[in-house]
Enzyme design. Structure first.
Site, PDB file in Angstrom:
ATOM      1  N   ARG A 280       0.819  -1.210   0.000  1.00 32.03           N
ATOM      2  CA  ARG A 280       0.000   0.000   0.000  1.00 32.03           C
ATOM      3  C   ARG A 280       0.860   1.269   0.000  1.00 32.03           C
ATOM      4  O   ARG A 280       1.838   1.343   0.731  1.00 32.03           O
ATOM      5  CB  ARG A 280      -0.923   0.005   1.210  1.00 32.03           C
TER       6      ARG A 280
ATOM      7  N   SER B 218     -21.297 -14.563  13.992  1.00 30.59           N
ATOM      8  CA  SER B 218     -20.689 -13.391  13.367  1.00 30.59           C
ATOM      9  C   SER B 218     -20.945 -13.393  11.860  1.00 30.59           C
ATOM     10  O   SER B 218     -20.694 -14.393  11.179  1.00 30.59           O
ATOM     11  CB  SER B 218     -19.178 -13.448  13.654  1.00 30.59           C
TER      12      SER B 218
ATOM     13  N   SER C 161     -19.244  -1.468   4.484  1.00 29.27           N
ATOM     14  CA  SER C 161     -18.699  -0.275   3.832  1.00 29.27           C
ATOM     15  C   SER C 161     -18.075  -0.514   2.468  1.00 29.27           C
ATOM     16  O   SER C 161     -17.905   0.424   1.705  1.00 29.27           O
ATOM     17  CB  SER C 161     -17.659   0.366   4.736  1.00 29.27           C
TER      18      SER C 161
ATOM     19  N   HIS D  68     -20.483   2.927   9.752  1.00 26.20           N
ATOM     20  CA  HIS D  68     -20.635   3.641   8.473  1.00 26.20           C
ATOM     21  C   HIS D  68     -22.016   4.260   8.304  1.00 26.20           C
ATOM     22  O   HIS D  68     -22.393   4.632   7.197  1.00 26.20           O
ATOM     23  CB  HIS D  68     -20.295   2.713   7.311  1.00 26.20           C
TER      24      HIS D  68
ATOM     25  N   THR E 189     -18.599   5.024  15.530  1.00 18.21           N
ATOM     26  CA  THR E 189     -17.330   5.758  15.514  1.00 18.21           C
ATOM     27  C   THR E 189     -17.616   7.244  15.538  1.00 18.21           C
ATOM     28  O   THR E 189     -18.683   7.697  15.111  1.00 18.21           O
ATOM     29  CB  THR E 189     -16.506   5.415  14.261  1.00 18.21           C
TER      30      THR E 189
ATOM     31  N   LYS F  84     -16.050   9.093  11.364  1.00 16.58           N
ATOM     32  CA  LYS F  84     -16.527   9.104   9.972  1.00 16.58           C
ATOM     33  C   LYS F  84     -17.645  10.142   9.851  1.00 16.58           C
ATOM     34  O   LYS F  84     -17.354  11.304   9.618  1.00 16.58           O
ATOM     35  CB  LYS F  84     -16.927   7.692   9.564  1.00 16.58           C
TER      36      LYS F  84
ATOM     37  N   THR G  51      -5.563   2.344  28.632  1.00 16.01           N
ATOM     38  CA  THR G  51      -5.098   3.302  27.628  1.00 16.01           C
ATOM     39  C   THR G  51      -5.611   4.703  27.963  1.00 16.01           C
ATOM     40  O   THR G  51      -6.677   4.862  28.564  1.00 16.01           O
ATOM     41  CB  THR G  51      -5.535   2.863  26.202  1.00 16.01           C
TER      42      THR G  51
HETATM   43  N1  PLP Z   1     -16.102  -0.995  12.256  1.00 21.13           N
HETATM   44  C1  PLP Z   1     -16.161  -0.928  10.919  1.00 21.13           C
HETATM   45  C2  PLP Z   1     -17.257  -1.655  10.216  1.00 21.13           C
HETATM   46  C3  PLP Z   1     -15.216  -0.198  10.195  1.00 21.13           C
HETATM   47  O1  PLP Z   1     -15.260  -0.158   8.847  1.00 21.13           O
HETATM   48  C4  PLP Z   1     -14.205   0.502  10.899  1.00 21.13           C
HETATM   49  C5  PLP Z   1     -13.187   1.317  10.188  1.00 21.13           C
HETATM   50  O2  PLP Z   1     -13.266   1.627   9.057  1.00 21.13           O
HETATM   51  C6  PLP Z   1     -14.177   0.398  12.288  1.00 21.13           C
HETATM   52  C7  PLP Z   1     -15.133  -0.346  12.939  1.00 21.13           C
HETATM   53  C8  PLP Z   1     -13.117   1.107  13.077  1.00 21.13           C
HETATM   54  O3  PLP Z   1     -13.512   2.433  13.285  1.00 21.13           O
HETATM   55  P1  PLP Z   1     -12.400   3.570  13.529  1.00 21.13           P
HETATM   56  O4  PLP Z   1     -11.920   4.003  12.198  1.00 21.13           O
HETATM   57  O5  PLP Z   1     -13.105   4.622  14.306  1.00 21.13           O
HETATM   58  O6  PLP Z   1     -11.314   2.918  14.327  1.00 21.13           O
END
Ligand code: PLP
Length: 433
Positions: free
Chosen positions: A21, A137, A189, A217, A245, A248, A277
């Site tokens: 990448r 899952s 996504s 997403h 999240t 995004k 953390t």
């Molecule tokens: N869950 C899904 C479905 C994602 O696509 C992503 C990241 O793209 C995450 C969790 C992780 O989220 P973050 O980018 O806030 O770490």
């Protein structure tokens, strides 16, 4: 021992598989989203337009959000000062958790330093606290959920993507009494397809399973107040844990879960990746809270409507020009290439020749042979930008001799705006005319 050679070999393997990448060094322009400056390896700087950002609504550059961050940083400083247990809990963070709990209609919320960490922390804690838990899952679940499941040490069974019959077979076989967690996403996504949330909740009720929904997403983007697909579908109350999240739709950084109070308290108390953390900084928490507030308001309703319009327009215009757009009912616009090398070549040519930045999506993010360009139109992409994108994509497809579909390549199905306020950079203004 020659350690260096191991790393060089590992990189060589990635290069041989065309999976290595390369990052593009960009400087986003806060006053001209979706434009950015591209810093080339040779030191030159060029203007480009971003077509693949997950800051889907441009909230990361919203003046209200920037101001909230600036004010919080001035008042409280830039760092959190420790883990949540050691001096890290700060008032803006507590207020953000209240805002998010309200967004999803849940009693509790816990904020983490990323969406990835929230899935790791929450699924691993929940799966290890439920005795003999079986985690069901979805086959397309994100890596962060998979890592959380692995870490829980609970048994995992994978159901075929969005396949209710398969899920039901697995639930039935596990029996009513065994603790079960169904882990899935609302909006996947890379393909942009959407889960049947209500029907999965029906199955969970019938077979006595808990539900864990990743809305990463979709939060900010769907639903009357931006609560995601479950909000849009009126299903939030039937899902046990909703994860999201802040990075995004809300344009900042961090992740969270919302759920009933004892679930939140248990994750807070048991999840190592929460406990050990440093907490999210107050400035980030304040910025994220402002983004959530804006997207709950009338302004959010308008932004979401414009976002959907631009996404639909982009899909329609690319398809009409013969580009192989992969169909879905969301804001994601995947264009099929089917080969890693050609996908990278298309991305490179778009950037070099047209100033269009779209990162190639290759294995392991998607299966081999399904490589694609993933386009994410935002409310700030004008109709003129869409016209420019279509021209650029058709040129690249023709140059690389990638297959166009039957539709004539010269169809222009929408009116171009010539007085486009967003087109301030001369090249783009010209292209949009
Ligand atoms: N869950 C899904 C479905 C994602 O696509 C992503 C990241 O793209 C995450 C969790 C992780 O989220 P973050 O980018 O806030 O770490």
């Amino acid at each position: 021992m020659e350690y260096r050679a191991y790393f060089e070999d590992a990189l060589g393997r990635l290069k041989a598989e065309r999976r290595y990448r390369v990052f593009v060094d960009l400087e986003r322009d806060a006053t001209h989203f979706p434009y950015a400056r591209w810093h080339r390896d040779n030191g030159q700087v060029e203007d480009v337009i971003i077509w693949c950002s997950n800051d889907y609504l441009g909230m990361g550059l919203d003046p209200q959000v920037i101001e909230a961050m600036r004010t919080a940083a001035t008042c409280h400083g830039v760092g959190a000062g420790g883990t949540r247990n050691i001096a890290g809990t700060n008032h803006p963070l507590v207020a953000l958790e209240g805002e998010l709990a309200d967004l999803h209609g849940k009693p509790g919320c816990l904020v983490f330093t990323s969406g990835w960490i929230s899935n790791l922390a929450a699924i691993s804690a929940i799966g290890s606290l439920l005795p003999d838990c079986l985690i069901l899952s979805d086959a397309y679940n994100h890596n962060s959920m998979i890592e959380g499941i692995k870490r829980s040490r609970a048994e995992r069974q994978i159901f075929r993507h969005n396949d209710l019959d398969h899920l039901e077979d697995l639930l039935k076989a596990a029996g009513r009494e065994r603790p079960k967690l169904i882990a899935f996403e609302s909006l996947y996504s890379m393909d942009g397809d959407i889960a049947p949330i209500g029907k999965i909740a029906d199955l969970a009720e019938r077979y006595n399973a808990m539900t864990y929904l990743d809305e990463v997403h979709a939060v900010g983007l769907y639903g009357p107040r931006g609560g995601g697909i479950a909000d849009r579908d009126g299903e939030m109350g039937r899902i046990d844990v909703i994860e999201g999240t802040l990075a995004k739709g809300f344009g900042t950084l961090g992740g969270y879960i919302t759920a009933d109070a004892p679930i939140i308290d248990a994750v807070r108390s048991y999840a190592a990746s929460f406990i050990f953390t440093t907490a999210l900084s107050p400035a980030l928490a304040a910025a994220a809270r402002k983004a959530v507030q804006v997207l709950k308001s009338e302004q959010g309703v308008e932004l979401r409507a414009r976002h959907q319009r631009q996404a639909n327009l982009t899909k329609h215009a690319l398809s009409a020009a013969g580009l192989p757009v992969m169909a879905n009912h969301s804001h994601i616009v995947p264009v099929f290439v089917g080969d890693a090398e050609r996908c990278k070549a298309a991305s490179d040519l778009l950037l070099e020749r047209h100033g269009v930045y779209i990162q190639p999506i290759n294995y392991p993010t998607v299966a081999r042979g399904t490589e694609r360009l993933r386009i994410t139109p935002s409310p700030a992409h004008s109709d003129g930008h869409v016209a420019h994108l279509v021209e650029a994509m058709v040129d690249v497809w023709q140059t690389l001799q990638l297959p166009l579909t039957e539709t004539a390549a010269n169809v222009v199905p929408f009116r171009r705006e010539t007085d486009d306020a967003h087109c301030t950079f001369p090249d783009f203004k010209k292209a949009a005319e």
